[in-house]
Design an enzyme around this catalytic site. Structure first.
Site, PDB file in Angstrom:
ATOM      1  NE  ARG A 156      -2.517  -1.630   0.786  1.00  0.00           N
ATOM      2  CZ  ARG A 156      -1.582  -0.693   0.919  1.00  0.00           C
ATOM      3  NH1 ARG A 156      -1.908   0.595   0.999  1.00  0.00           N
ATOM      4  NH2 ARG A 156      -0.285  -1.017   0.946  1.00  0.00           N
ATOM      5  CG  ASP A 157       0.305   1.646  -2.013  1.00  0.00           C
ATOM      6  OD1 ASP A 157       0.024   2.811  -2.319  1.00  0.00           O
ATOM      7  OD2 ASP A 157       1.158   1.357  -1.157  1.00  0.00           O
TER       8      ASP A 157
ATOM      9  CG  HIS B 147      -3.561   5.262  -1.630  1.00  0.00           C
ATOM     10  ND1 HIS B 147      -4.346   5.799  -0.645  1.00  0.00           N
ATOM     11  CD2 HIS B 147      -2.772   4.335  -1.016  1.00  0.00           C
ATOM     12  CE1 HIS B 147      -4.055   5.241   0.523  1.00  0.00           C
ATOM     13  NE2 HIS B 147      -3.103   4.338   0.323  1.00  0.00           N
TER      14      HIS B 147
ATOM     15  CB  SER C 295       4.766   5.509   3.898  1.00  0.00           C
ATOM     16  OG  SER C 295       4.679   4.451   4.794  1.00  0.00           O
TER      17      SER C 295
ATOM     18  CG  HIS D 293       5.168  -1.067   0.922  1.00  0.00           C
ATOM     19  ND1 HIS D 293       4.052  -1.638   0.334  1.00  0.00           N
ATOM     20  CD2 HIS D 293       4.953   0.263   0.859  1.00  0.00           C
ATOM     21  CE1 HIS D 293       3.219  -0.696  -0.071  1.00  0.00           C
ATOM     22  NE2 HIS D 293       3.741   0.477   0.229  1.00  0.00           N
TER      23      HIS D 293
ATOM     24  CG  HIS E  45       5.393   4.365  -2.068  1.00  0.00           C
ATOM     25  ND1 HIS E  45       4.251   4.470  -2.815  1.00  0.00           N
ATOM     26  CD2 HIS E  45       5.046   3.664  -0.961  1.00  0.00           C
ATOM     27  CE1 HIS E  45       3.250   3.873  -2.197  1.00  0.00           C
ATOM     28  NE2 HIS E  45       3.700   3.366  -1.065  1.00  0.00           N
TER      29      HIS E  45
ATOM     30  CE1 TYR F 251       1.477   6.968   5.593  1.00  0.00           C
ATOM     31  CE2 TYR F 251      -0.487   7.564   4.369  1.00  0.00           C
ATOM     32  CZ  TYR F 251       0.195   6.696   5.186  1.00  0.00           C
ATOM     33  OH  TYR F 251      -0.418   5.573   5.602  1.00  0.00           O
TER      34      TYR F 251
HETATM   35  C1  LIG Z   1      -2.131   3.085   4.432  1.00  0.00           C
HETATM   36  C2  LIG Z   1      -0.895   3.189   3.570  1.00  0.00           C
HETATM   37  O1  LIG Z   1      -1.237   3.513   2.257  1.00  0.00           O
HETATM   38  C3  LIG Z   1      -0.046   1.956   3.691  1.00  0.00           C
HETATM   39  C4  LIG Z   1       1.091   1.982   2.751  1.00  0.00           C
HETATM   40  O2  LIG Z   1       1.058   1.360   1.702  1.00  0.00           O
HETATM   41  C5  LIG Z   1       2.252   2.822   3.040  1.00  0.00           C
HETATM   42  O3  LIG Z   1       2.363   3.344   4.164  1.00  0.00           O
HETATM   43  O4  LIG Z   1       3.078   2.982   2.135  1.00  0.00           O
HETATM   44 MN   LIG Z   2       2.415   2.179   0.188  1.00  0.00          MN
END
Ligand SMILES: C[C@H](O)CC(=O)C(=O)O
Ligand SMILES: [Mn+2]
Length: 339
Positions: A14-15, A18, A168, A195, A197, A286
């Site tokens: 999912r991530d 991207h 994010s 979550h 990054h 983001y």
């Molecule tokens: C829609 C985003 O990619 C959700 C996410 O994984 C994040 O905000 O980090």
């Molecule tokens: Mn993410």
């Protein structure tokens, strides 16, 4: 002190979307699902990177349909539950019902960190469907810990069983993470998750801090496959958790081998900390803006770090990817004036 095993929510499919411009094929999804499942993670999330309904001109079209992505993951996950992500407004109740019919058992309803109220309808629906229902507060670096807690309480009141601090932008420091997680743990009766990054190289460190504060769930991906400098890498987190004695279900060698033999060769652009992904964490942008800024920088002949810095100053949030082109055009004009 003994604690329950930590639930791993894998976001490679999912991530990680991207990082591959949403272009995983069903064959790749099947292969990765089998390996992730065999590694012992508890939940495998699979959708377009921006969740259900995300395949669009705005966010980029997926190679495969939503139905194929979810059904392929469900068919190949023998032990793990399959999850989906839904951003209200991008995904609808109809998307959620369809995903549930295709076998998704977990849903994470994601909103900007100050906009939990838009999740009410979707959280209630997911709970009615009997799904494992999770609130996902994105861009948690953009508000205070106290305000984030107020937003989390809204999600709790709508019926979410777990609520996440979502970094994010990969911009939270360890102290920032600790404050948010401890407030959640002390004041919510739900489970809590984190979550991360890795833009500031703090993916594993922040996740460990979250676990020290009592996180019940954590997000990881093989080799960190995810937006920006990637997510917390499963194999790296597992190694540290083993060293510090936090229990979980994941096999270290299985995760290491899947990351090294299969995930890394699939990457189009290495998921790593470089000057651009570091700028995401430094300015608080983001993570999924990375590839958009890189492309716009090339097209308009401007430094993509300047684009990211400008969109950060403008306060861009997820869904405002289209600002990147406008900013690149402005910067290109300014450059011409100054030569
Ligand atoms: C829609 C985003 O990619 C959700 C996410 O994984 C994040 O905000 O980090
Ligand atoms: Mn993410």
């Amino acid at each position: 002190m003994s604690r329950a095993k930590v639930i791993f929510n894998d976001v490679t499919l999912r991530d990680g979307m991207h990082a591959i411009r949403h272009q995983y094929s069903t064959e790749q999804i099947a292969e990765l699902t089998k390996l992730i499942d065999e590694s012992g993670v508890d939940i495998i999330e699979a959708t377009h990177g921006d969740g259900l309904g995300g395949s669009s001109l705005q966010y980029g079209f997926s190679k495969e349909t939503e139905e194929a992505i979810i059904k392929t993951t469900v068919a190949n996950a023998k032990n793990a539950k399959v999850g989906v992500l839904l951003l209200p407004g991008v995904g609808t109740i109809e998307h959620l019902e369809r995903a549930h019919n295709w076998g998704a058992q977990v849903v994470r309803i994601a909103t900007h960190c100050t906009e939990a109220d838009v999740s009410e309808q979707h959280i209630k629906k997911a709970a009615d469907l009997g799904m494992d229902t999770v609130g996902f507060l994105m861009m948690s670096s953009r508000t205070t810990p106290e305000n984030l807690l107020e937003e989390a309480k809204k999600m709790e009141s709508y019926g979410a069983g777990t609520i996440y601090v979502v970094d994010s932008a990969g911009a939270l420091t360890m102290d920032d993470t600790r404050k948010r997680m401890s407030l959640f743990k002390e004041n919510l009766s739900t489970n809590v998750g984190f979550h991360g990054h890795n833009n500031l190289s703090l993916g594993v460190a922040n996740t460990i801090v979250a676990l020290e504060e009592g996180a019940d769930r954590v997000d990881t991906s093989l080799a960190g496959m995810g937006a920006g400098a990637g997510n917390t890498a499963t194999e790296q987190l597992v190694a540290v958790m083993d060293r510090v004695g936090i229990p979980h279900n994941v096999g270290l060698y299985k995760a290491m081998d899947a990351a090294e033999n299969v995930m890394k060769p699939m990457m189009e652009r290495p998921v790593q900390i470089d000057r651009l992904s570091l700028t995401l964490g430094y300015t608080g942008v983001y993570s999924s803006f990375l590839l958009f800024a890189e492309r716009a920088g090339k097209e308009y002949g401007v430094d993509p770090r300047d684009i990211l810095t400008k969109v950060a100053e403008m306060g861009a949030v997820g869904g405002q990817e289209d600002w990147i082109i406008g900013v690149a055009q402005e910067l290109a004009k300014e450059q011409k004036v100054h030569v």
